[in-house]
Design a protein around this motif. Structure first.
Motif, mmCIF file in Angstrom:
data_model
loop_
_atom_site.group_PDB
_atom_site.id
_atom_site.type_symbol
_atom_site.label_atom_id
_atom_site.label_comp_id
_atom_site.label_asym_id
_atom_site.label_seq_id
_atom_site.Cartn_x
_atom_site.Cartn_y
_atom_site.Cartn_z
ATOM 1 N N GLU A 43 -10.089 -4.938 19.626
ATOM 2 C CA GLU A 43 -9.547 -5.232 21.403
ATOM 3 C C GLU A 43 -10.624 -4.450 22.232
ATOM 4 N N PRO A 44 -11.069 -4.249 22.946
ATOM 5 C CA PRO A 44 -11.212 -6.378 23.036
ATOM 6 C C PRO A 44 -11.511 -7.265 22.318
ATOM 7 N N SER A 48 -16.826 -10.163 24.450
ATOM 8 C CA SER A 48 -16.085 -10.424 25.923
ATOM 9 C C SER A 48 -17.169 -9.557 27.352
ATOM 10 N N PHE A 51 -15.918 -6.714 30.936
ATOM 11 C CA PHE A 51 -15.256 -5.372 30.058
ATOM 12 C C PHE A 51 -15.010 -4.405 31.362
ATOM 13 N N LYS A 52 -14.314 -3.580 31.232
ATOM 14 C CA LYS A 52 -13.757 -2.624 31.626
ATOM 15 C C LYS A 52 -12.590 -1.682 31.772
ATOM 16 N N GLU A 53 -12.389 -1.607 29.843
ATOM 17 C CA GLU A 53 -11.837 -0.763 29.177
ATOM 18 C C GLU A 53 -12.273 0.971 28.929
ATOM 19 N N GLN A 54 -11.599 1.828 28.432
ATOM 20 C CA GLN A 54 -12.921 2.491 28.017
ATOM 21 C C GLN A 54 -12.273 3.206 25.955
ATOM 22 N N LYS A 55 -11.449 2.186 25.689
ATOM 23 C CA LYS A 55 -11.209 2.209 24.494
ATOM 24 C C LYS A 55 -11.858 0.750 23.553
ATOM 25 N N ILE A 56 -11.543 0.858 22.473
ATOM 26 C CA ILE A 56 -11.771 -0.078 21.789
ATOM 27 C C ILE A 56 -11.439 -0.020 20.501
ATOM 28 N N GLU A 96 -12.139 3.435 16.031
ATOM 29 C CA GLU A 96 -11.164 3.426 17.416
ATOM 30 C C GLU A 96 -12.440 4.413 18.377
ATOM 31 N N THR A 98 -14.244 5.725 21.729
ATOM 32 C CA THR A 98 -13.324 5.873 22.884
ATOM 33 C C THR A 98 -14.823 6.279 24.036
ATOM 34 N N THR A 135 -20.575 -5.995 31.642
ATOM 35 C CA THR A 135 -19.067 -5.471 32.295
ATOM 36 C C THR A 135 -19.521 -6.619 33.319
#
Length: 538
Positions: A43-44, A48, A51-56, A96, A98, A135
């Motif tokens: 997740e994500p 991907s 991509f705009k997340e800060q955590k995987i 995880e 970050t 991204t």
């Protein structure tokens, strides 16, 4: 049959069956778990886009933990800030990540975990797992493959970083010293093959670094470097070779130290052949001084007759580079460095190695009438003595015979140093073994258009030089009277004809001189005559 007997038989059968069932059910632990953990989902999701997340989060089928992750994890392109990873010190069913950076637009990022994710029980690694995201609207898919070798050593270092820098208006040769690369990967364990993935089309500069600081920058004093001179145009099908070498450091002088009451030492980096040391402080007329190079060290020693001093101000200049430095050396309470003698060979001596008396203080003269060399029959052995001021030693030249004992005797006053100190009586006892205790090795070189001159060398298993032969034309290379053991053979192509191997220089675009190694160790036993054919690749 009575009921009592039948009851006994019935109980016996029940006990027997129970025992057999217990035996069949005894746990053995089963086969050892050798399976690596499996990724169930991410997740994500892996690969991907936008991509705009800060955590995987990476979820696994069993408890996992992170092992040596600071060394194993390679992020390409490198991030300014190291991501926060968990679990740390315990196990979990997910990893995880970050991200603390602001990610670049339209960029494909690759997180290569190496062998840093392992299961909790047996520490089986999930090998070379990568998580990729972009991204932008698509994942870059170009690749670059190559091989790393060490320019001087047979074995390549572990964990070598391979870097790609995009060649644009901001790129210069100094970028490697100041900024991390656009793409990076590394070799693991003893691997020499590398592959950079998820690359964008364009022009690049390719480097390899043994990055000791782990900062993705080139530090000339500590790091080895390899580079490709030509521009890399992606996409490409070419396979590239990177030769790792340690540069000669740029010239520099370390802060001098007063190592003895009669000696001040000046350590330096780089080429010290044109260094001049002069005193700005005026010394008393009674003070004598001399400068010598310390044996096998990049250090110059300023020797002087001690006197009551507070400090001495020095000017250090390099005539080749037209640079100068000044240093003020303060007096401190240290002992006087007195005359000491030692011999370069002890006990059993080799037939083909010279005999030298090494002196620690500056050697100025010797008296041959006070130096005697005799054999086991106490007969005088003819010899020549030579004062070597460069190496600060006295060289013995005489014919060394097998099954012989020798005694070198130095009477008082045989050696005189710069401070007019002389030796006490010194005796060295030496001996030689039988010729049958040694082996002889001959190397025959094969190859098309071998470029001379070359240097043929033998080393021990650790790579320490044992023998060498310099050749300007084809010949048989005979190494006689070798101690039994295992040897490595190599050939240096001495392209600049200075009779030694020369390293490279990145800024000057100079590659190191080529070396070819014999593919395997050569074992030599006592009383052996061995001939090996060395097929060269020039």
């Amino acid at each position: 049959m009575s009921r009592k007997i039948l009851g006994f038989i019935f109980v016996f059968i029940i006990v027997l069956v129970s025992y057999q069932c217990a035996q069949r059910g005894t746990p053995t632990g089963g086969p050892k778990d050798i399976a690596p953990p499996e990724l169930i989902r991410a997740e994500p999701p892996n690969m991907s886009i936008n991509f705009k997340e800060q955590k995987i989060r990476l979820y696994f089928n069993e408890l996992v933990k992170l092992k040596d992750i600071q060394k194993q994890l390679i992020i390409s392109p490198p991030l300014k800030y190291t991501p926060i990873l968990s679990p740390q010190g315990n196990a979990n069913k997910y990893v995880e990540i970050t991200i603390k950076d602001t990610l670049a637009d339209n960029t494909t990022y690759t997180l290569n975990f190496g062998q840093g994710i392992v299961d909790n029980n047996e520490e089986n690694p999930l090998p070379f797992f990568t998580y990729v995201f972009s991204t932008g609207d698509y994942i870059d898919s170009l690749e670059l493959t190559g091989v790393i070798k060490d320019a001087f050593n047979k074995k390549v270092d572990e964990f070598v970083s391979v870097m790609l820098y995009k060649i644009d208006s901001s790129y210069t040769d100094s970028t490697l010293y100041k900024k991390p690369p656009n793409y990076i990967t590394n070799t693991l364990d003893s691997s020499v093959i590398f592959k950079l993935k998820n690359l964008k089309e364009g022009k690049y500069a390719l480097f390899a670094l043994k990055d000791n600081a782990g900062n993705n920058l080139f530090d000339q004093k500590t790091d080895k470097i390899g580079f490709v001179e030509d521009t890399i145009n992606l996409p490409t099908d070419s396979i590239y070779l990177l030769n790792l070498f340690k540069e000669i450091p740029d010239y520099g002088v370390a802060v001098p130290s007063m190592g003895a009451s009669n000696k001040i030492s000046f350590g330096y980096y780089g080429d010290g052949s044109a260094i001049n040391i002069e005193t700005i402080t005026k010394l008393p007329d009674t003070v004598k001084s001399i400068i010598t190079k310390e044996r096998e060290k990049d250090t110059l020693n300023f020797w002087f007759t001690p006197y009551a001093m507070d400090s001495i101000l020095f000017a250090i200049t390099n005539d080749n580079l037209k640079v100068s430095d000044t240093f003020n050396v303060k007096s401190r309470k240290v002992a006087f460095d007195s005359l000491r003698l030692s011999l370069n060979q002890q006990g059993n001596i080799e037939f083909d190695k010279p005999i030298n008396i090494l002196v620690n203080t500056p050697l100025v003269s010797f008296d041959s009438t006070k130096i005697k060399l005799t054999d086991k029959d106490t007969l005088l052995v003819a010899n020549n003595l030579k004062l070597d001021t460069l190496e600060n030693q006295l060289n013995f030249d005489f014919k060394i015979l097998p099954n012989q004992s020798y005694k070198i005797e130095l009477l008082p006053g045989a050696i005189t140093d710069f401070f007019d100190n002389t030796n006490d009586t010194v005796v060295y006892n030496l001996r030689t073994k039988s010729v049958a205790d040694y082996g002889n090795l001959s190397l025959e070189l094969n190859g098309n258009n071998i470029k001379y001159p070359i240097i043929v060398q033998l080393t021990n298993e650790k790579g320490d030089l044992q023998r060498e032969i310099y050749a300007n034309q084809p010949q048989t290379y005979a190494f006689n009277n070798l101690n039994p053991g295992k040897y490595m053979a190599r050939v240096i192509f001495d392209s600049n004809k200075n009779r030694k191997w020369d390293t490279g220089n990145f800024l000057k675009k100079i590659q190191p001189e080529k070396i070819s190694y014999y593919p395997s160790l050569i074992e030599l036993r006592a009383n052996w005559e061995k001939i090996e054919t060395f097929n060269l690749i020039n």
